[in-house]
Design an enzyme around this catalytic site. Structure first.
Site, PDB file in Angstrom:
ATOM      1  N   ILE A 137       0.867  -1.163   0.000  1.00 23.22           N
ATOM      2  CA  ILE A 137       0.000   0.000   0.000  1.00 23.22           C
ATOM      3  C   ILE A 137       0.914   1.226   0.000  1.00 23.22           C
ATOM      4  O   ILE A 137       2.069   1.159   0.412  1.00 23.22           O
ATOM      5  CB  ILE A 137      -0.998   0.019   1.185  1.00 23.22           C
ATOM      6  CG1 ILE A 137      -0.278  -0.125   2.523  1.00 23.22           C
ATOM      7  CG2 ILE A 137      -2.046  -1.052   1.022  1.00 23.22           C
ATOM      8  CD1 ILE A 137      -1.223  -0.099   3.724  1.00 23.22           C
ATOM      9  N   ASP A 138       0.407   2.338  -0.492  1.00 24.29           N
ATOM     10  CA  ASP A 138       1.237   3.530  -0.677  1.00 24.29           C
ATOM     11  C   ASP A 138       1.764   4.059   0.653  1.00 24.29           C
ATOM     12  O   ASP A 138       1.188   3.807   1.720  1.00 24.29           O
ATOM     13  CB  ASP A 138       0.438   4.627  -1.379  1.00 24.29           C
ATOM     14  CG  ASP A 138       0.002   4.233  -2.778  1.00 24.29           C
ATOM     15  OD1 ASP A 138       0.697   3.406  -3.392  1.00 24.29           O
ATOM     16  OD2 ASP A 138      -1.037   4.738  -3.239  1.00 24.29           O
ATOM     17  N   LYS A 139       2.827   4.844   0.559  1.00 20.09           N
ATOM     18  CA  LYS A 139       3.494   5.404   1.738  1.00 20.09           C
ATOM     19  C   LYS A 139       2.513   6.063   2.707  1.00 20.09           C
ATOM     20  O   LYS A 139       2.574   5.844   3.920  1.00 20.09           O
ATOM     21  CB  LYS A 139       4.538   6.430   1.283  1.00 20.09           C
ATOM     22  CG  LYS A 139       5.198   7.199   2.407  1.00 20.09           C
ATOM     23  CD  LYS A 139       6.161   8.247   1.871  1.00 20.09           C
ATOM     24  CE  LYS A 139       6.760   9.084   2.995  1.00 20.09           C
ATOM     25  NZ  LYS A 139       7.675  10.130   2.488  1.00 20.09           N
ATOM     26  N   THR A 141      -0.843   5.780   2.711  1.00 22.29           N
ATOM     27  CA  THR A 141      -2.052   5.007   2.978  1.00 22.29           C
ATOM     28  C   THR A 141      -1.792   4.166   4.223  1.00 22.29           C
ATOM     29  O   THR A 141      -0.699   3.645   4.407  1.00 22.29           O
ATOM     30  CB  THR A 141      -2.388   4.088   1.781  1.00 22.29           C
ATOM     31  OG1 THR A 141      -2.646   4.902   0.629  1.00 22.29           O
ATOM     32  CG2 THR A 141      -3.608   3.231   2.058  1.00 22.29           C
ATOM     33  N   ARG A 237      -6.929   5.541  -6.014  1.00 25.04           N
ATOM     34  CA  ARG A 237      -6.680   6.969  -6.227  1.00 25.04           C
ATOM     35  C   ARG A 237      -6.936   7.368  -7.681  1.00 25.04           C
ATOM     36  O   ARG A 237      -7.563   8.393  -7.963  1.00 25.04           O
ATOM     37  CB  ARG A 237      -5.248   7.303  -5.809  1.00 25.04           C
ATOM     38  CG  ARG A 237      -4.971   7.003  -4.340  1.00 25.04           C
ATOM     39  CD  ARG A 237      -3.492   6.988  -4.028  1.00 25.04           C
ATOM     40  NE  ARG A 237      -2.891   8.313  -4.198  1.00 25.04           N
ATOM     41  CZ  ARG A 237      -1.596   8.558  -4.110  1.00 25.04           C
ATOM     42  NH1 ARG A 237      -0.750   7.562  -3.849  1.00 25.04           N
ATOM     43  NH2 ARG A 237      -1.130   9.771  -4.265  1.00 25.04           N
TER      44      ARG A 237
END
Length: 319
Positions: A137-139, A141, A237
């Site tokens: 998962i993104d930084k 998130t 996103r």
């Protein structure tokens, strides 16, 4: 640290005449075909105690044995970084990732990542691909990530993610007032001109499907629940921005900050201070790699997300 693998199986008569690597894949389904081929070539997967080639044919009745050592990758440094461990057993590890923690080292983030923290927490992970990390998962998130602790678990989890049988559910706050839930079925690929971004790309993009439903509507925002069918980079996103409901606080896909008319000073300040995408990986479910039993985990919303919801509710109540 290393992991030792020692197992054997007899070739049944109905597989006689088939290639060794294909038979090995049938007899040892917990390991990927490429891994089995590598073991055959290295002499770590033997036929009746002797080395063989992947293309050699079996006749039936042979004993295939794996005696392999998975050696730790020394290129990553273990680091003592606190982890919020939700569940851990001999096969898997689930963590609740905080905002700001990068999952895997890359250019610009060579250390202080989740991977570095995992190697400190469980050094044996160094013997697995990407230290057992099977998805990201993104930084900025927050939420649930599962990590494999054995090669068998790694293969199982990767397969479940690829076959879309793992359950992943997120919560998000989007800009704009939605009228109902829906599905976004649009291919995603690298942005044609901005190479650090993803975009809906119809030529060469990979299939991507996102389901969403409403949880709560406010004057200028909507709290939604999102379920992923696929796992493309920045999928939620990109898809939400594509349908004109970008995630609140998204610095890449969100566009300029929108202040609702008549917003209170508290809401204006909160919106300006919310510097990350309002996205949280709340639920994760899959078949346990060892027992085969379906299990599901859930973590609560982080404080900044919950606080923003409270402020949006207060603003809506004031009308």
């Amino acid at each position: 640290m290393s992991q030792s693998i020692q197992i054997s199986a007899e070739v049944p008569d109905d597989l006689a005449g088939q290639r060794l690597d294909l038979v090995a894949a049938e007899l040892f389904p917990d390991y990927s075909r490429s891994r089995l081929q590598s073991w055959i070539k290295q002499g770590e997967l033997t036929v009746n105690g002797s080395s063989a080639k992947p293309k050699e044919k079996v006749i039936g009745g042979e004993t295939l044995a794996i005696c392999a050592q998975m050696m730790a990758d020394q290129s990553w440094e273990p680091q003592a970084i606190d982890l919020d461990v939700i569940h851990e057993d001999e096969h898997i590890l689930l963590v609740n990732k905080p905002q700001g923690l990068v999952v895997h080292p890359a250019a610009g983030n060579r250390d202080s990542t989740l991977l570095n923290a995992l190697l400190h927490h469980a050094p044996g992970l160094g013997a697995l691909p990407r230290a057992g990390i099977v998805h990201r998962i993104d930084k900025d998130t927050t939420g649930l990530l599962v990590v494999a602790k054995t090669l068998k678990a790694h293969h199982s989890l990767v397969s479940q993610l690829q076959e879309k049988t793992a359950f992943r559910e997120y919560e998000a706050i989007v800009c704009g007032v939605m009228t109902g839930g829906g599905k976004v079925d649009q291919p995603i690929g690298r942005h044609p001109t901005q190479r650090t971004r993803q975009a809906v790309v119809h030529s060469g993009g990979k299939a991507a499907v996102t389901h969403y439903r409403l949880l709560e509507r406010f004057r200028a925002h909507t709290h939604i629940r999102v379920q992923l069918e696929t796992g493309r980079t920045h999928q939620i996103r990109v898809h939400m921005a594509h349908i004109q409901y970008p995630l609140l606080g998204d610095p890449v896909y969100g566009g300029r900050l929108r202040i609702p008319k008549g917003a209170s000073a508290e809401l204006i300040e909160a919106l300006r201070q919310f510097k990350r995408q309002a996205l949280h990986a709340r639920k994760l479910g899959f078949e346990h790699p060892e027992s085969g039993e379906y299990q599901e985990w859930e973590v609560a919303l982080p404080e900044d997300f919950s606080t923003m919801l409270s402020i949006l509710r207060d603003d809506a109540a004031r009308g």
